[in-house]
Design a protein around this motif. Structure first.
Motif, PDB file in Angstrom:
ATOM      1  N   ASN A  60       0.854  -1.197   0.000  1.00  0.00           N
ATOM      2  CA  ASN A  60       0.000   0.000   0.000  1.00  0.00           C
ATOM      3  C   ASN A  60       0.885   1.240   0.000  1.00  0.00           C
ATOM      4  O   ASN A  60       1.913   1.256   0.679  1.00  0.00           O
ATOM      5  CB  ASN A  60      -0.884   0.047   1.256  1.00  0.00           C
ATOM      6  CG  ASN A  60      -2.051  -0.927   1.170  1.00  0.00           C
ATOM      7  OD1 ASN A  60      -2.408  -1.393   0.099  1.00  0.00           O
ATOM      8  ND2 ASN A  60      -2.655  -1.212   2.310  1.00  0.00           N
ATOM      9  N   THR A  61       0.461   2.261  -0.728  1.00  0.00           N
ATOM     10  CA  THR A  61       1.252   3.497  -0.771  1.00  0.00           C
ATOM     11  C   THR A  61       0.409   4.687  -0.303  1.00  0.00           C
ATOM     12  O   THR A  61      -0.823   4.608  -0.256  1.00  0.00           O
ATOM     13  CB  THR A  61       1.759   3.784  -2.205  1.00  0.00           C
ATOM     14  OG1 THR A  61       0.629   3.909  -3.066  1.00  0.00           O
ATOM     15  CG2 THR A  61       2.678   2.704  -2.708  1.00  0.00           C
ATOM     16  N   TYR A  62       1.105   5.781   0.015  1.00  0.00           N
ATOM     17  CA  TYR A  62       0.429   7.004   0.477  1.00  0.00           C
ATOM     18  C   TYR A  62       1.368   8.174   0.168  1.00  0.00           C
ATOM     19  O   TYR A  62       2.597   7.992   0.179  1.00  0.00           O
ATOM     20  CB  TYR A  62       0.169   6.907   1.994  1.00  0.00           C
ATOM     21  CG  TYR A  62      -0.815   7.922   2.516  1.00  0.00           C
ATOM     22  CD1 TYR A  62      -2.186   7.750   2.339  1.00  0.00           C
ATOM     23  CD2 TYR A  62      -0.377   9.075   3.188  1.00  0.00           C
ATOM     24  CE1 TYR A  62      -3.097   8.690   2.817  1.00  0.00           C
ATOM     25  CE2 TYR A  62      -1.284  10.013   3.663  1.00  0.00           C
ATOM     26  CZ  TYR A  62      -2.638   9.804   3.474  1.00  0.00           C
ATOM     27  OH  TYR A  62      -3.535  10.732   3.939  1.00  0.00           O
ATOM     28  N   PRO A  63       0.809   9.367  -0.062  1.00  0.00           N
ATOM     29  CA  PRO A  63       1.688  10.533  -0.264  1.00  0.00           C
ATOM     30  C   PRO A  63       2.638  10.716   0.918  1.00  0.00           C
ATOM     31  O   PRO A  63       2.314  10.328   2.043  1.00  0.00           O
ATOM     32  CB  PRO A  63       0.693  11.706  -0.333  1.00  0.00           C
ATOM     33  CG  PRO A  63      -0.578  11.086  -0.828  1.00  0.00           C
ATOM     34  CD  PRO A  63      -0.618   9.706  -0.239  1.00  0.00           C
ATOM     35  N   THR A  64       3.792  11.293   0.641  1.00  0.00           N
ATOM     36  CA  THR A  64       4.761  11.505   1.731  1.00  0.00           C
ATOM     37  C   THR A  64       5.423  12.867   1.590  1.00  0.00           C
ATOM     38  O   THR A  64       5.104  13.651   0.684  1.00  0.00           O
ATOM     39  CB  THR A  64       5.792  10.353   1.773  1.00  0.00           C
ATOM     40  OG1 THR A  64       6.555  10.447   2.975  1.00  0.00           O
ATOM     41  CG2 THR A  64       6.745  10.367   0.580  1.00  0.00           C
ATOM     42  N   HIS A  65       6.369  13.161   2.465  1.00  0.00           N
ATOM     43  CA  HIS A  65       7.070  14.452   2.527  1.00  0.00           C
ATOM     44  C   HIS A  65       8.190  14.485   1.472  1.00  0.00           C
ATOM     45  O   HIS A  65       8.759  13.434   1.169  1.00  0.00           O
ATOM     46  CB  HIS A  65       7.649  14.580   3.952  1.00  0.00           C
ATOM     47  CG  HIS A  65       8.195  15.913   4.289  1.00  0.00           C
ATOM     48  ND1 HIS A  65       9.462  16.311   3.923  1.00  0.00           N
ATOM     49  CD2 HIS A  65       7.662  16.944   4.976  1.00  0.00           C
ATOM     50  CE1 HIS A  65       9.684  17.542   4.374  1.00  0.00           C
ATOM     51  NE2 HIS A  65       8.596  17.947   5.024  1.00  0.00           N
ATOM     52  N   ILE A  66       8.522  15.679   0.998  1.00  0.00           N
ATOM     53  CA  ILE A  66       9.581  15.801  -0.017  1.00  0.00           C
ATOM     54  C   ILE A  66      10.931  15.260   0.471  1.00  0.00           C
ATOM     55  O   ILE A  66      11.779  14.877  -0.324  1.00  0.00           O
ATOM     56  CB  ILE A  66       9.776  17.272  -0.496  1.00  0.00           C
ATOM     57  CG1 ILE A  66       9.922  18.218   0.701  1.00  0.00           C
ATOM     58  CG2 ILE A  66       8.654  17.709  -1.411  1.00  0.00           C
ATOM     59  CD1 ILE A  66      10.341  19.638   0.310  1.00  0.00           C
ATOM     60  N   ALA A  67      11.119  15.234   1.796  1.00  0.00           N
ATOM     61  CA  ALA A  67      12.439  14.846   2.325  1.00  0.00           C
ATOM     62  C   ALA A  67      12.522  13.382   2.745  1.00  0.00           C
ATOM     63  O   ALA A  67      13.539  12.964   3.305  1.00  0.00           O
ATOM     64  CB  ALA A  67      12.801  15.730   3.517  1.00  0.00           C
ATOM     65  N   GLY A  68      11.454  12.598   2.525  1.00  0.00           N
ATOM     66  CA  GLY A  68      11.513  11.237   3.073  1.00  0.00           C
ATOM     67  C   GLY A  68      10.941  10.169   2.167  1.00  0.00           C
ATOM     68  O   GLY A  68      10.234  10.446   1.180  1.00  0.00           O
ATOM     69  N   LEU A  69      11.257   8.924   2.486  1.00  0.00           N
ATOM     70  CA  LEU A  69      10.705   7.752   1.793  1.00  0.00           C
ATOM     71  C   LEU A  69      10.571   6.609   2.823  1.00  0.00           C
ATOM     72  O   LEU A  69      11.382   5.684   2.858  1.00  0.00           O
ATOM     73  CB  LEU A  69      11.629   7.350   0.628  1.00  0.00           C
ATOM     74  CG  LEU A  69      11.273   6.080  -0.165  1.00  0.00           C
ATOM     75  CD1 LEU A  69       9.849   6.120  -0.699  1.00  0.00           C
ATOM     76  CD2 LEU A  69      12.262   5.860  -1.300  1.00  0.00           C
ATOM     77  N   PRO A  70       9.528   6.700   3.676  1.00  0.00           N
ATOM     78  CA  PRO A  70       9.378   5.634   4.680  1.00  0.00           C
ATOM     79  C   PRO A  70       8.919   4.324   4.029  1.00  0.00           C
ATOM     80  O   PRO A  70       8.086   4.332   3.121  1.00  0.00           O
ATOM     81  CB  PRO A  70       8.275   6.159   5.617  1.00  0.00           C
ATOM     82  CG  PRO A  70       8.082   7.597   5.264  1.00  0.00           C
ATOM     83  CD  PRO A  70       8.516   7.743   3.840  1.00  0.00           C
ATOM     84  N   VAL A  71       9.469   3.225   4.514  1.00  0.00           N
ATOM     85  CA  VAL A  71       9.056   1.886   4.057  1.00  0.00           C
ATOM     86  C   VAL A  71       8.860   1.010   5.296  1.00  0.00           C
ATOM     87  O   VAL A  71       9.778   0.868   6.103  1.00  0.00           O
ATOM     88  CB  VAL A  71      10.133   1.228   3.151  1.00  0.00           C
ATOM     89  CG1 VAL A  71       9.696  -0.168   2.715  1.00  0.00           C
ATOM     90  CG2 VAL A  71      10.418   2.085   1.935  1.00  0.00           C
ATOM     91  N   ALA A  72       7.666   0.451   5.440  1.00  0.00           N
ATOM     92  CA  ALA A  72       7.416  -0.469   6.559  1.00  0.00           C
ATOM     93  C   ALA A  72       7.150  -1.853   5.991  1.00  0.00           C
ATOM     94  O   ALA A  72       6.472  -1.999   4.974  1.00  0.00           O
ATOM     95  CB  ALA A  72       6.211  -0.002   7.369  1.00  0.00           C
ATOM     96  N   VAL A  73       7.712  -2.849   6.644  1.00  0.00           N
ATOM     97  CA  VAL A  73       7.503  -4.237   6.213  1.00  0.00           C
ATOM     98  C   VAL A  73       6.903  -4.987   7.393  1.00  0.00           C
ATOM     99  O   VAL A  73       7.569  -5.219   8.399  1.00  0.00           O
ATOM    100  CB  VAL A  73       8.840  -4.888   5.776  1.00  0.00           C
ATOM    101  CG1 VAL A  73       8.585  -6.290   5.235  1.00  0.00           C
ATOM    102  CG2 VAL A  73       9.539  -4.037   4.720  1.00  0.00           C
TER     103      VAL A  73
END
Ligand code: SF4
Length: 281
Positions: free
Chosen positions: A254-267
């Motif tokens: 699943n994806t969601y918009p995020t902040h220009i400074a980040g790329l969070p990934v949860a597993v």
């Protein structure tokens, strides 16, 4: 028009869902587990999958839980904006359903009241509840009892935007490789990409409740799900972690918009029981 729902109806449904989820695999998981017996290439892997089938058959015949770890109850509740609840507080009603389900269903009580003092609450409450308000006058409840063998192997990676899709792939593979046998494979891998730290984790958790035969409706994400499933099954971890070609049954992202400074990934990794039941009231 406003629709009134008694919260006792929520309690009754949650109670039944706790018992059902812990006694029967969902149809998608059941199909995938049966299919895996035929496609697994390693003889030992095949043997483990057959033993898991036997366990499921015994659980079905004798009405006993499909695993001794009957999990912490995770509840996703989508509430139509036109719904008005009457009766006990909704949160109390949900927890009452968990309490009745786990007590009357003789399910293992696995929740401690304080994470460090560790005194068992003796009724498996409280649940972890995720509320959302949606259009309409229905209430959709998904209950997913989560075992901690696999929960403990879950990870969050706060990547840099420059890490890109290769960084995401690497994060997923790292989490699965590190999980190895501890997540009771064959596993289902729920992935969240985007949002904030906590949103990303919830995306990954919710991804586990999606039918494992359905890919994302975003084309590049669907491609990533297929590619990661193939790569994970190439790791050789196999059923029970004893080697083989069936390490995961599905990767749901699943994806969601995020902040220009980040790329969070949860597993968020789930085991081969991946319990989830949904009702719409
Ligand atoms: S991770 Fe899953 S299969 Fe393993 S013990 Fe926990 S609930 Fe059972």
């Amino acid at each position: 028009m406003v629709r009134t729902i008694e919260t006792s109806e929520i309690t009754r449904n949650i109670k039944e869902m706790c018992i059902k989820a812990n006694h029967y695999l969902s149809d998608d998981m059941d199909d995938a587990m049966k299919q895996a017996v035929n496609t697994e290439k390693s003889p030992l892997g095949k043997k483990i999958l057959n033993q898991l089938q036997e366990n499921l058959e015994i659980a079905d015949k004798e009405f006993i839980p499909i695993c001794q770890d009957t999990g912490m109850a995770v509840v996703f509740i989508e509430i139509g904006q036109e719904v008005h609840f009457v009766g006990d507080l909704l949160e109390n009603a949900i927890n009452e359903g968990v309490k009745e389900g786990y007590t009357e269903g003789y399910l293992r009580k696995s929740v401690v009241k304080d994470p460090l003092i560790r005194e068992n609450t003796k009724d498996n409450t409280p649940a972890v509840i995720h509320y959302s308000i949606v259009p309409g006058d229905k209430v959709k409840i998904t209950l997913a009892p989560k075992g901690f063998g696999s929960e403990n192997m879950s990870r969050i990676f706060m990547l840099k935007p420059a890490d890109g899709i290769e960084g995401v792939k690497n994060a997923i593979l790292t989490a699965v490789r590190d999980a190895g046998p501890n997540a009771c494979p064959p596993m289902v891998v729920g992935v969240g990409i985007g949002g904030t730290f906590e949103k990303c984790a919830i995306l990954a958790k919710k991804a586990l409740t999606r039918n494992i035969n359905e890919n994302s409706d975003i084309p590049y994400v669907a491609d990533l799900e297929k590619e990661m499933l193939e790569k994970i099954n190439g790791l050789g971890i196999g059923p029970g972690g004893l080697g083989g070609t069936t390490t995961a049954l599905a990767v749901n992202i699943n994806t969601y918009p995020t902040h220009i400074a980040g790329l969070p990934v949860a597993v968020n990794i789930c085991c081969h029981v991946n319990r989830h039941v949904t009702v719409i009231i």
